[in-house]
Design a protein around this motif. Structure first.
Motif, short mmCIF file in Angstrom:
data_model
loop_
_atom_site.label_atom_id
_atom_site.label_comp_id
_atom_site.label_asym_id
_atom_site.label_seq_id
_atom_site.Cartn_x
_atom_site.Cartn_y
_atom_site.Cartn_z
N LEU A 109 -15.23 -4.45 32.09
CA LEU A 109 -15.45 -5.19 33.29
C LEU A 109 -16.80 -4.97 33.64
CD1 LEU A 109 -12.31 -3.58 35.21
CD2 LEU A 109 -12.92 -6.04 34.66
N HIS A 110 -17.46 -4.68 32.47
CA HIS A 110 -19.13 -4.85 32.65
C HIS A 110 -19.75 -5.76 33.38
CE1 HIS A 110 -20.41 -7.80 29.71
NE2 HIS A 110 -19.34 -7.57 28.92
N ALA A 111 -19.16 -7.19 33.44
CA ALA A 111 -19.64 -8.17 34.02
C ALA A 111 -19.70 -8.05 35.59
CB ALA A 111 -18.93 -9.62 33.66
N ILE A 112 -18.98 -7.24 36.22
CA ILE A 112 -18.75 -7.32 37.70
C ILE A 112 -19.76 -6.02 38.17
CG2 ILE A 112 -16.46 -8.05 37.87
CD1 ILE A 112 -15.50 -5.32 38.46
N LEU A 113 -20.15 -5.10 37.23
CA LEU A 113 -21.02 -3.90 37.64
C LEU A 113 -22.41 -4.48 38.44
CD1 LEU A 113 -20.71 -1.78 34.36
CD2 LEU A 113 -20.02 -1.11 36.96
N PRO A 114 -22.99 -5.31 37.68
CA PRO A 114 -24.57 -5.75 38.61
C PRO A 114 -23.96 -6.15 39.98
CG PRO A 114 -24.47 -6.68 36.35
CD PRO A 114 -23.06 -6.10 36.69
N TRP A 115 -23.16 -6.85 40.06
CA TRP A 115 -22.97 -7.41 41.59
C TRP A 115 -22.48 -6.36 42.44
CZ3 TRP A 115 -18.01 -7.60 44.13
CH2 TRP A 115 -18.10 -8.19 45.25
N LEU A 116 -21.47 -5.41 41.95
CA LEU A 116 -20.91 -4.17 42.86
C LEU A 116 -22.03 -3.32 42.98
CD1 LEU A 116 -17.60 -3.23 41.02
CD2 LEU A 116 -18.01 -4.19 43.11
N ALA A 164 -25.02 -1.26 31.34
CA ALA A 164 -23.97 -0.72 32.20
C ALA A 164 -24.19 0.50 32.85
CB ALA A 164 -22.57 -0.48 31.54
N ALA A 165 -24.93 1.59 31.91
CA ALA A 165 -25.27 2.62 32.25
C ALA A 165 -26.42 2.40 33.36
CB ALA A 165 -26.08 3.18 30.93
N GLU A 166 -27.31 1.34 33.35
CA GLU A 166 -28.19 1.24 34.35
C GLU A 166 -27.60 0.73 35.72
OE1 GLU A 166 -30.93 -1.79 32.45
OE2 GLU A 166 -31.61 -0.22 31.07
N SER A 167 -26.43 -0.12 35.60
CA SER A 167 -25.92 -0.61 36.84
C SER A 167 -25.09 0.59 37.52
CB SER A 167 -25.05 -1.66 36.43
OG SER A 167 -25.74 -2.90 36.04
N ALA A 168 -24.48 1.58 36.71
CA ALA A 168 -23.64 2.51 37.42
C ALA A 168 -24.28 3.57 38.02
CB ALA A 168 -22.77 2.98 36.45
N ASP A 169 -23.96 4.17 39.09
CA ASP A 169 -24.50 5.21 39.75
C ASP A 169 -24.13 6.39 39.02
OD1 ASP A 169 -25.94 4.12 42.17
OD2 ASP A 169 -23.86 3.60 42.47
N ARG A 170 -22.92 6.37 38.54
CA ARG A 170 -22.24 7.65 37.89
C ARG A 170 -21.38 6.98 36.72
NH1 ARG A 170 -20.21 11.03 43.28
NH2 ARG A 170 -22.19 11.28 44.32
N VAL A 171 -21.25 7.87 35.70
CA VAL A 171 -20.30 7.66 34.54
C VAL A 171 -19.36 8.95 34.11
CG1 VAL A 171 -20.38 6.91 32.21
CG2 VAL A 171 -22.24 6.01 33.61
N TRP A 172 -18.07 8.28 34.20
CA TRP A 172 -17.29 9.28 33.85
C TRP A 172 -16.83 9.04 32.44
CZ3 TRP A 172 -12.98 9.39 38.31
CH2 TRP A 172 -13.84 9.94 39.57
N VAL A 173 -16.64 10.27 31.46
CA VAL A 173 -16.09 10.14 29.95
C VAL A 173 -14.97 11.03 29.92
CG1 VAL A 173 -18.58 9.46 29.27
CG2 VAL A 173 -17.94 11.88 29.65
N CYS A 174 -14.39 11.08 28.77
CA CYS A 174 -13.10 11.84 28.59
C CYS A 174 -13.55 13.27 28.09
CB CYS A 174 -12.20 11.13 27.70
SG CYS A 174 -11.47 9.61 28.15
N SER A 175 -14.62 13.48 27.59
CA SER A 175 -14.94 14.78 26.97
C SER A 175 -16.35 14.97 26.67
CB SER A 175 -14.20 14.65 25.46
OG SER A 175 -15.20 14.01 24.51
N SER A 176 -17.04 16.24 26.77
CA SER A 176 -18.10 16.37 26.47
C SER A 176 -18.75 15.81 25.16
CB SER A 176 -18.59 18.01 26.46
OG SER A 176 -17.75 18.59 25.27
N LEU A 177 -17.88 15.59 24.17
CA LEU A 177 -18.34 14.94 22.70
C LEU A 177 -18.68 13.50 23.32
CD1 LEU A 177 -18.70 14.67 19.89
CD2 LEU A 177 -16.26 14.22 19.87
#
Length: 394
Positions: A109-116, A164-177
């Motif tokens: 869903l990266h295409a909607i990130l800049p607008w959001l 996407a990393a530039e557009s998002a305020d926070r990023v959630w991942v599944c593990s520290s790896l």
């Protein structure tokens, strides 16, 4: 009162696949803080019963999931076809709802990130997997022309991950790896939060493990669960049915394998036999988990963390798995699970667990305690709270 918007590709209720389970888990825990609206790109199916209190579900289109997942011409493998109505409906929803936080499921869903990012005060990207890393690892051993093609695809996906990393305020991942992998790909080091995959349907996990079967009379029933149209799971199912099970049945003739999950690929359906049951789209995994003796996960591809592995452990099933299947979970080989890579190693580990009662009990007890402690509802609630920047709701 603050409001949350969760945007997903597929309807996550009722949850069937690992992605469904994760986004539904996230929505439930977010709703402990604030009312949550889950907006799906694809049409909603008829619901067997209403979702949890505090969660509203709606569709941004009337098209089926298969049409959304169709890759546009010339796009990368992670791209989807956004329905024509989706953008307009999403804009109207945001204008009406005025959410304080928008949580976007997956890089697709990266295409909607800049607008959001310019419309909603806080945008969270939930990375179920680090796609570029997973796809780069798949190409090992491929023919040169296929590796070159995959190299181009990985480069394109990495560019999307960086944007996407530039557009998002926070990023959630599944593990520290996965957090380390995301940082290596994008260069982002702040605003990354680990929100593990929790034990699915934790409220249905028995309070006591059922007694193990009498190994002097019976052979084990092995369970492999997951999305059975997902390439890594298709390959694992074929390996389990065609390599592991025949070798095991030389020593334990009555051993059986159950393959259960969403939309089995035709190659998985072809594995059905007197010794292999293929169960498509089970509405409830409880019967399979209750009747199985062990779980096998011979994954050699994939990424993220294994929802189904945490579930099997919580139910008290000893797990025999590859190192890749256990990746990111923090498990100890020989304590929480048995590691195996070849068919011979799988067969040996299964037989040893089956014939050694104390080892069987110690393994499943340690695994169950670990799963409920690290991936149970309380642990996930705390992780979501940290990811939202709030306090523990308890």
């Amino acid at each position: 009162m603050p409001r949350a918007l969760v945007v997903s590709v597929d309807p996550c209720w009722p949850p069937i696949s690992g992605a469904d389970l994760r986004i539904w888990q996230v929505a439930q825990h977010v709703s402990a803080f604030t009312p949550a609206t889950v907006a799906c790109m694809a049409a909603l199916p008829p619901l067997a019963h209403a979702p949890a209190p505090g969660i509203t579900m709606l569709a941004l289109s009337d098209v089926p999931s298969a049409a959304v997942w169709r890759r546009p011409p010339g796009a990368t493998p992670i791209d989807i076809t956004l329905p024509e109505t989706a953008r307009a409906r999403l804009e109207a929803l945001v204008a009406d709802l005025r959410p304080d936080i928008a949580l976007v499921e997956s890089l697709s869903l990266h295409a909607i990130l800049p607008w959001l990012s310019v419309t909603v005060p806080c945008v969270v990207l939930d990375m179920y997997d680090i796609e570029s890393t997973r796809r780069a690892r798949q190409a090992v051993g491929w023919l040169p022309w296929r590796r070159r093609q995959r190299t181009r695809e990985v480069a394109a996906i990495r560019a999307i991950e960086k944007r996407a990393a530039e557009s998002a305020d926070r990023v959630w991942v599944c593990s520290s790896l996965d957090a380390d992998r995301f940082t290596a790909v994008t260069g982002r080091r702040v605003g990354i939060h680990v929100v593990p995959n929790g034990v699915p349907r934790a409220d249905s996990v028995p309070t006591q493990m059922r007694p193990r079967a009498d190994s002097s009379r019976l052979a084990p029933v092995l369970l492999m669960a997951g999305h059975l149209a997902y390439r890594p799971n298709v390959l694992a199912a074929e390996f389990a049915a065609r390599a592991i099970l025949p070798r095991l049945r030389k020593h334990l003739p009555g051993a059986r394998l159950v393959l259960a999950g969403r939309a089995p690929h035709r190659r998985v359906r072809a594995l059905a036999s007197d010794a292999v049951d293929v169960i498509a789209d089970p509405p409830d995994m409880t019967p399979m988990l209750r009747d199985a003796d062990m779980s096998v996960m011979p994954l050699t591809e994939g990424g993220g963390t294994r929802v189904k592995m945490a579930e099997a452990m919580a139910w008290g099933l000893p797990v025999v798995a590859t190192a890749m299947a256990a990746e990111g979970l923090g498990l100890q080989d020989g304590r929480h699970y048995r590691r195996a890579e070849s068919a011979a190693q799988f067969a040996t580990a299964i037989a040893e667990l089956w014939h050694d009662g104390p080892l069987f009990e110690a393994t499943r007890q340690a695994a169950r305690e670990f799963a409920l402690r690290e991936f149970g509802p309380d642990a996930i609630a705390r992780a979501v709270a940290r990811g939202l920047g709030g306090a523990d709701p308890s």
